[in-house]
Design a protein around this motif. Structure first.
Motif, PDB file in Angstrom:
ATOM      1  N   SER A 172       0.693  -1.255  -0.088  1.00 55.79           N
ATOM      2  CA  SER A 172       0.084  -0.118  -0.008  1.00 55.79           C
ATOM      3  C   SER A 172       0.877   1.364   0.127  1.00 55.79           C
ATOM      4  N   GLY A 173       2.235   1.134   0.021  1.00 58.51           N
ATOM      5  CA  GLY A 173       3.159   2.349  -0.123  1.00 58.51           C
ATOM      6  C   GLY A 173       3.507   2.751   1.186  1.00 58.51           C
ATOM      7  N   ASP A 174       3.179   2.270   2.111  1.00 61.55           N
ATOM      8  CA  ASP A 174       3.493   3.014   3.331  1.00 61.55           C
ATOM      9  C   ASP A 174       4.619   2.370   4.070  1.00 61.55           C
ATOM     10  N   LEU A 175       5.747   3.026   3.921  1.00 64.03           N
ATOM     11  CA  LEU A 175       6.936   2.684   4.349  1.00 64.03           C
ATOM     12  C   LEU A 175       7.175   2.608   6.095  1.00 64.03           C
ATOM     13  N   GLU A 176       6.277   3.826   6.559  1.00 64.53           N
ATOM     14  CA  GLU A 176       6.471   4.075   7.847  1.00 64.53           C
ATOM     15  C   GLU A 176       5.806   2.932   8.855  1.00 64.53           C
ATOM     16  N   LEU A 191      13.601  -5.587   3.985  1.00 64.37           N
ATOM     17  CA  LEU A 191      14.245  -5.100   3.001  1.00 64.37           C
ATOM     18  C   LEU A 191      13.634  -4.985   1.871  1.00 64.37           C
ATOM     19  N   SER A 192      12.836  -5.563   1.642  1.00 65.94           N
ATOM     20  CA  SER A 192      12.170  -5.612   0.029  1.00 65.94           C
ATOM     21  C   SER A 192      11.455  -4.102   0.275  1.00 65.94           C
ATOM     22  N   ALA A 193      10.811  -4.048   1.234  1.00 65.12           N
ATOM     23  CA  ALA A 193       9.927  -2.562   1.400  1.00 65.12           C
ATOM     24  C   ALA A 193      10.922  -1.506   1.329  1.00 65.12           C
ATOM     25  N   TYR A 194      12.073  -1.443   1.848  1.00 63.77           N
ATOM     26  CA  TYR A 194      12.910  -0.447   1.656  1.00 63.77           C
ATOM     27  C   TYR A 194      13.423  -0.217   0.251  1.00 63.77           C
ATOM     28  N   GLY A 195      13.504  -1.496  -0.552  1.00 62.40           N
ATOM     29  CA  GLY A 195      13.887  -1.212  -1.728  1.00 62.40           C
ATOM     30  C   GLY A 195      12.884  -0.641  -2.543  1.00 62.40           C
ATOM     31  N   GLN A 196      11.557  -1.006  -2.398  1.00 60.86           N
ATOM     32  CA  GLN A 196      10.534  -0.445  -3.115  1.00 60.86           C
ATOM     33  C   GLN A 196      10.305   1.127  -2.839  1.00 60.86           C
ATOM     34  N   ASN A 203      13.689   6.264  -0.240  1.00 61.30           N
ATOM     35  CA  ASN A 203      14.253   7.064  -1.256  1.00 61.30           C
ATOM     36  C   ASN A 203      15.797   7.015  -1.508  1.00 61.30           C
ATOM     37  N   HIS A 204      16.205   6.196  -0.434  1.00 55.41           N
ATOM     38  CA  HIS A 204      17.846   6.420  -0.468  1.00 55.41           C
ATOM     39  C   HIS A 204      18.367   4.801  -0.460  1.00 55.41           C
ATOM     40  N   VAL A 205      19.156   4.291  -1.680  1.00 56.20           N
ATOM     41  CA  VAL A 205      19.507   3.310  -1.559  1.00 56.20           C
ATOM     42  C   VAL A 205      20.538   2.857  -0.326  1.00 56.20           C
ATOM     43  N   GLY A 206      20.915   3.961   0.220  1.00 49.78           N
ATOM     44  CA  GLY A 206      21.793   3.727   1.463  1.00 49.78           C
ATOM     45  C   GLY A 206      21.052   2.943   2.567  1.00 49.78           C
ATOM     46  N   ASP A 207      19.799   3.461   2.621  1.00 52.57           N
ATOM     47  CA  ASP A 207      18.737   2.606   3.655  1.00 52.57           C
ATOM     48  C   ASP A 207      18.622   1.247   3.511  1.00 52.57           C
ATOM     49  N   SER A 208      18.716   0.911   2.194  1.00 50.57           N
ATOM     50  CA  SER A 208      18.621  -0.511   2.080  1.00 50.57           C
ATOM     51  C   SER A 208      20.063  -1.183   2.234  1.00 50.57           C
ATOM     52  N   SER A 231      17.085  -9.223  -2.904  1.00 52.25           N
ATOM     53  CA  SER A 231      16.248  -7.896  -2.852  1.00 52.25           C
ATOM     54  C   SER A 231      17.088  -6.718  -2.715  1.00 52.25           C
ATOM     55  N   LEU A 232      18.409  -6.932  -2.336  1.00 46.64           N
ATOM     56  CA  LEU A 232      19.334  -5.752  -2.174  1.00 46.64           C
ATOM     57  C   LEU A 232      19.562  -5.528  -3.719  1.00 46.64           C
ATOM     58  N   LEU A 233      19.748  -6.519  -4.671  1.00 45.03           N
ATOM     59  CA  LEU A 233      20.145  -6.148  -5.984  1.00 45.03           C
ATOM     60  C   LEU A 233      18.994  -5.354  -6.560  1.00 45.03           C
ATOM     61  N   ALA A 234      17.502  -5.835  -6.017  1.00 40.24           N
ATOM     62  CA  ALA A 234      16.566  -5.060  -6.767  1.00 40.24           C
ATOM     63  C   ALA A 234      16.482  -3.685  -6.343  1.00 40.24           C
ATOM     64  N   ALA A 235      16.762  -3.500  -5.005  1.00 44.53           N
ATOM     65  CA  ALA A 235      16.796  -2.059  -4.403  1.00 44.53           C
ATOM     66  C   ALA A 235      17.963  -1.255  -5.331  1.00 44.53           C
ATOM     67  N   TYR A 236      19.088  -1.658  -5.802  1.00 46.45           N
ATOM     68  CA  TYR A 236      19.839  -1.050  -6.354  1.00 46.45           C
ATOM     69  C   TYR A 236      19.463  -0.705  -7.524  1.00 46.45           C
TER      70      TYR A 236
END
Length: 303
Positions: free
Chosen positions: A169-173, A194-199, A202-207, A224-229
């Motif tokens: 639903s797009g709610d990272l918080e 982790l996957s939620a962070y990637g999707q 706003n920052h790859v650093g968070d992932s 999932s990390l690859l996908a975040a990148y």
RNA sequence: AGGUCCGGUUUGUUGC
């Protein structure tokens, strides 16, 4: 029959179906467990016809026999057959209901699955979680949240599912607050977060920070990390991780990185990777097909 | 006492 059964089951668990069958044939007498074990062995091996044959020869199929057969047809996608069996069964237990429910939910028959859920004489965590997952996968987030709200108890699997629902639903918080509040977490919880962070992050650093802090990692975590990148445009980091950091890869890793190349106009690099893949992977073929078509390179697409 | 029922959750591509 008891010790023969042990042997039969051991072969079956070892995927040695021939030996299991030889034990079965050699047995001086068979009981219900013998028949069910042989049935399960064929079913596990995907030998549908032989499984059906065993079932048809059974002197007295019990609920476990019916469930095994039911599950076999459900998993292989033969829904009409599974449904028919379900209706014909002399008794059904919770597992029978859940097997059919899962089969219809998996294939996206939302309305029918919902009807089944309402008809179930008893529900448990598992059946509710199946419905929860089904709604989440089909974008019916409000319905998913409603199912969750109605659940009297939850466990870690339910909460893991809720992580995904909130992420979708797009709610990272909200995803993060569910994650933080979980009384216990397993690798799936960590991977879902982790996957939620990637999707959504706003920052790859968070992932990558989250990834570093994980207590353990598996191939899904790496993918999932690859996908975040890739999601954030860092296709080179994805490639670098794939080549130099990852302990193993699989077809998901390859298609993720290739997709990164395609997304950012690096068709040649996608092409190179495609040719280096040790086995044929349908997802990668689909990716190249679509990339060539979109680039107007119809000859290569056809190839 | 102990053996048989592979019911739920996380990552990628295309399509819907």
């Amino acid at each position: 029959a008891f010790s023969w059964n042990l042997m039969l089951c051991a072969y079956s668990r070892n995927h040695d179906i021939e030996l299991a069958r030889r034990v079965f044939d050699a047995m001086p007498e068979r009981d219900a467990v013998t028949w069910n074990a042989m049935l399960a062995a064929y079913s596990r091996a995907g030998h549908i016809d032989q499984a059906q044959e065993i079932f048809d020869s059974m002197p007295q199929p019990n609920i476990a026999s019916w469930n095994t057969l039911l599950s076999m047809y459900a998993l292989s996608g033969r829904l009409e057959r599974a449904h028919h069996l379900f209706n014909c069964m002399p008794q059904r237990n919770l597992m029978s209901w859940t097997t059919v429910l899962a089969a219809f939910a998996e294939r996206g028959h939302l309305d029918y699955a919902e009807t089944l859920l309402q008809k179930m004489p008893e529900k448990d965590l598992i059946s509710s979680t199946i419905i929860l997952t089904m709604f989440a996968k089909h974008g019916q987030i409000e319905k998913a949240k409603h199912v969750f709200a109605e659940m009297p108890h939850v466990d870690m699997v339910t909460l893991n599912t809720l992580l995904t629902v909130n992420a979708q639903s797009g709610d990272l918080e909200k995803t993060r607050s569910v994650f933080m509040s979980m009384p216990e977490r397993d690798l799936i919880s960590w991977n879902a977060m982790l996957s939620a962070y990637g999707q959504l992050g706003n920052h790859v650093g968070d992932s990558s920070k989250f990834f570093r802090d994980m207590p353990e990692r598996d191939l899904v975590s790496w993918n999932s990390l690859l996908a975040a990148y890739v999601q954030n445009g860092h296709f080179d980091d994805a490639y670098e991780a794939l080549q130099n950091l990852m302990p193993q890869h699989d077809c998901v890793s390859w298609s993720t990185v290739m997709h990164g190349f395609v997304l950012y106009g690096q068709l040649e690099r996608a092409e190179n990777m495609f040719h280096e893949i040790p086995v044929q992977v349908l997802a990668c073929q689909n990716l190249m097909l679509s990339a060539y078509s979109q680039a107007g390179r119809l000859y290569e697409a056809k190839e």
